[in-house]
Design a protein around this motif. Sequence first.
Motif, short mmCIF file in Angstrom:
data_model
loop_
_atom_site.label_atom_id
_atom_site.label_comp_id
_atom_site.label_asym_id
_atom_site.label_seq_id
_atom_site.Cartn_x
_atom_site.Cartn_y
_atom_site.Cartn_z
N LEU A 1 -8.17 3.07 5.51
CA LEU A 1 -8.29 2.46 4.18
C LEU A 1 -7.12 1.54 3.86
O LEU A 1 -7.22 0.67 2.99
N ALA A 2 -5.99 1.72 4.56
CA ALA A 2 -4.82 0.87 4.33
C ALA A 2 -4.84 -0.39 5.16
O ALA A 2 -3.96 -1.24 5.02
N THR A 3 -5.85 -0.55 6.03
CA THR A 3 -5.91 -1.70 6.94
C THR A 3 -7.32 -2.26 6.97
O THR A 3 -8.23 -1.75 6.33
N LEU B 1 2.03 4.75 8.17
CA LEU B 1 1.85 3.81 7.05
C LEU B 1 3.11 2.99 6.81
O LEU B 1 3.05 1.83 6.41
N ALA B 2 4.28 3.59 7.06
CA ALA B 2 5.55 2.89 6.83
C ALA B 2 5.90 1.93 7.94
O ALA B 2 6.77 1.07 7.76
N ALA B 3 5.27 2.05 9.12
CA ALA B 3 5.62 1.22 10.27
C ALA B 3 5.51 -0.27 9.93
O ALA B 3 4.57 -0.70 9.25
N GLN B 4 6.48 -1.04 10.40
CA GLN B 4 6.54 -2.46 10.08
C GLN B 4 5.75 -3.27 11.12
O GLN B 4 6.01 -3.15 12.32
N PRO B 5 4.80 -4.12 10.69
CA PRO B 5 4.08 -4.96 11.64
C PRO B 5 4.95 -6.10 12.11
O PRO B 5 5.91 -6.49 11.44
N PRO B 6 4.66 -6.67 13.26
CA PRO B 6 5.43 -7.83 13.73
C PRO B 6 5.17 -9.06 12.86
O PRO B 6 4.14 -9.15 12.19
N ALA B 7 6.10 -9.97 12.86
CA ALA B 7 5.93 -11.20 12.09
C ALA B 7 4.82 -12.05 12.71
O ALA B 7 4.63 -12.04 13.93
N PRO B 8 4.07 -12.78 11.89
CA PRO B 8 3.02 -13.65 12.44
C PRO B 8 3.63 -14.76 13.29
O PRO B 8 4.72 -15.26 13.00
N PRO B 9 2.96 -15.14 14.37
CA PRO B 9 3.49 -16.19 15.24
C PRO B 9 3.63 -17.53 14.54
O PRO B 9 4.50 -18.33 14.85
N THR B 10 2.74 -17.76 13.55
CA THR B 10 2.79 -19.02 12.80
C THR B 10 2.77 -18.69 11.32
O THR B 10 1.92 -17.90 10.88
N PRO B 11 3.69 -19.22 10.51
CA PRO B 11 3.69 -18.92 9.07
C PRO B 11 2.34 -19.24 8.45
O PRO B 11 1.72 -20.25 8.73
N GLY B 12 1.89 -18.31 7.58
CA GLY B 12 0.64 -18.52 6.86
C GLY B 12 -0.59 -18.07 7.60
O GLY B 12 -1.71 -18.24 7.11
N THR B 13 -0.42 -17.48 8.81
CA THR B 13 -1.60 -17.06 9.57
C THR B 13 -1.94 -15.59 9.34
O THR B 13 -2.80 -15.05 10.00
N GLY B 14 -1.25 -14.92 8.40
CA GLY B 14 -1.58 -13.53 8.11
C GLY B 14 -0.88 -12.59 9.06
O GLY B 14 -0.19 -12.98 10.00
N THR B 15 -1.05 -11.30 8.81
CA THR B 15 -0.44 -10.27 9.64
C THR B 15 -1.19 -10.14 10.96
O THR B 15 -2.41 -10.06 10.97
N PRO B 16 -0.48 -10.14 12.10
CA PRO B 16 -1.18 -10.03 13.38
C PRO B 16 -1.78 -8.65 13.58
O PRO B 16 -1.47 -7.69 12.87
N ASP B 17 -2.69 -8.56 14.57
CA ASP B 17 -3.34 -7.29 14.86
C ASP B 17 -2.31 -6.25 15.28
O ASP B 17 -1.34 -6.54 15.99
N ARG C 1 -8.78 2.40 -1.40
CA ARG C 1 -7.52 3.00 -0.94
C ARG C 1 -6.80 3.69 -2.10
O ARG C 1 -6.29 4.81 -1.95
N ALA C 2 -6.72 3.03 -3.26
CA ALA C 2 -6.04 3.63 -4.41
C ALA C 2 -6.70 4.93 -4.82
O ALA C 2 -6.03 5.91 -5.15
N ALA C 3 -8.03 4.96 -4.79
CA ALA C 3 -8.75 6.18 -5.15
C ALA C 3 -8.45 7.31 -4.17
O ALA C 3 -8.18 8.45 -4.57
N PHE C 4 -8.45 7.00 -2.88
CA PHE C 4 -8.19 8.04 -1.88
C PHE C 4 -6.74 8.52 -1.93
O PHE C 4 -6.48 9.73 -1.80
N GLU C 5 -5.80 7.60 -2.14
CA GLU C 5 -4.40 8.00 -2.24
C GLU C 5 -4.18 8.94 -3.41
O GLU C 5 -3.42 9.91 -3.32
N PHE C 6 -4.84 8.67 -4.53
CA PHE C 6 -4.72 9.54 -5.69
C PHE C 6 -5.25 10.93 -5.39
O PHE C 6 -4.60 11.95 -5.66
#
Length: 727
Positions: free
Chosen positions: A258-260, A220-236, A169-174
């Motif tokens: 590349l950002a996901t 890219l700036a859109a905010q994902p929803p909070a995970p239903p359970t803390p520590g379970t990662g970002t939801p789909d 991702r860093a390479a492509f963004e550059f």
Amino acid sequence: MPESAAEVTAAGIARLAGVGRAAVSNWRRRHADFPKPVGGTETSPSFALAEVEEWLRAQGKLAEVPLGERVWQQIAGHPAGAVTALVHAGCVLLLVHDRAAALTTLAAAPEDRLAELLPVPLEEVLTERFGAERAVRTPDARTLAASAPLLRAVLELAEESGPRETGPRAAFEFLLGRQLDANPRQYTLTPPGPAALMAALAGPAATVLDPACGTGALLLAAQPPAPPTPGTGTPDTARYGQDADPELAALTALRLALATTATTTATNATATGPGRADVQVRAGDTLREDAFPALAADAVLCHPPFNERNWGHDELAYDPRWEYGFPARTESELAWVQHALARLRPGGTAVLLMPPAAASRRSGRRVRADLLRRGALRAVVALPAGAAPPYGIPLHLWVLRKPVPGARPAAELLLVDTAPEPATGPGSGGSGRDRLDWPAVEQVVLAAWRPFDDDGTLTETPGASRSVPVVELLDDDVDLAPARHLPPPAAAEGAAQLAGVRERLTESLRRTVALTPSPAAEPSGAPGTAGATVRLTATTVGELARAGALTLRAGGAGTAVPGGEQHRVLTDTDVLAGGPPTGSLPEAPPEGPAEDPVLLAAGDVVVPVLGGGSVARVVDAAAEGAALGRNVHLLRPDPAALDPWFLAGFLRATANNRQASSYASTATRLDVRRLQLPRLPLAEQRRYGARFRALAEFEEVLRLAGRLGEQLVQGMYDGLADGTVAP
């Protein structure tokens, strides 16, 4: 030379060798073995990149250029064009990103077989990520053959840029950033600040659509929803985009992927890095050929094209999307507004960047009125000029919410005005990209929106925000421009504030009288020539710099480091106006080191080089530590050899500036090295310097008095007009 070889211009050669373009021209004249042009024009020839690198290496002139720069040169000179080369690079980077073993396999393959090995795994990865119907087509072996050396270098860049999860991702963004910087007129970009603000207004959302996605900044700036359970990662999440430019759609799809992480991949389910996302980007005219007609998104973010006449007015007259009224031919933006609402789920939020005219044009008043009556339009935010392109006008943000069937329509509309007040005198600031305090803008907007979104109403802040009853807006014009409905800040300050301004003005006028220079005295000339002008032996700034009496630096370099110290920038406008530093450094590219700016120290002398004015300023404590802006030169005198006030005073002389200036058809430029000053002992310099410093203090007090006087006069006019001041 093979037909598929990459080419490079003289400017590119200069960057590879770390020299100026004049040096490249000298090499061409002086060295018979310098590579011959293979393309371009007589005035701007291009050369085979491989031949140039071989010649530079043989001459010992090949600088230690960063790998990213070398890869970019190959992309810029690709025979099929830079965009095609970027797509090829993005496809390979996505393969490395999604498949752990791919980098090892490809790195071990010989270059002549690389193009043959890639099509099959690329087709698999692209299908997994985007499906059969997609904006990114799988390049075949014949197409990839011209990119084989480039792809090898791209793999090295990905490995150098970081681990597999972030390096590609860093390479492509550059590389994408270099393409956007090299073609600023070809792309309409949404800057990171406005993109983040739009995403914050929309709130966390699992499914987001951008129907005019451009380079994908809003998705890219859109905010994902909070995970239903803390520590379970970002939801789909799901990110949908469409753009009329097929090449841009392909680049955006790769950028988002590349950002996901793919939603079909079981790995990274509990990762805290990039979330898992379904990325769907299509190419096509959104209004005429909607790629997602059945979508019901949680949020729509959009920076639509402005002032389009050929948007489909005739053929789309009976389109079901025009639920709030058929837009006039001149109201393409209102067509985009209704398209965004049509693709939302009930209760979903859309945020669109709009031209200010869309809030007040009479041709759109019926659509605006229906948006208000049905509660679909929730807020109109006026941004300051310079927030986003076109940078010369203060754009608006429209926040909309699709009505929920059976729910009562909202009774009030939030209006927010973040545009600064017009400047009232020299040094009083103004709008523009260099002067924009974006964090303050974002704070004002969100501080108004969040309580209004919760409660449906907001306590008025004069000049900044107000929730207006819809019934007040449903007149003949349905004018929604915030400035027309917000009382000015002066209305809240009234007579007490104006009394304070008057006291400051009175004190400034007293200081002006006290600092007024004494009557000018004629110099005493040679005997028998009373009143004759004293002629002093002169030297130039260039000679003093070579002798080490001062250091000369040009401004404009430097980038901001995310999370690092944020330096203000002293711009040429600040120097001319005698004001404090108001600019900001551009952000550093995602890949590669940040560039250090030139920082000011107390006692430096700064001189603007454009505009033809006679201005030189000694840096004081207020400007110390700021970065030096573009079109400003810094002179740092050796205190043992030069007095800074003596230096600044003689540099301001009108005749001095005239002899050191060059003139183009539309501008005047000052050659700082040609400016002159007399050769005098340090003690005599300080005598002159004391007088110059007193003049500078007098000038500053005059500026302040002028600003306060204009503020008092305008405040009196406003107070008498709005009733806060008695006649």
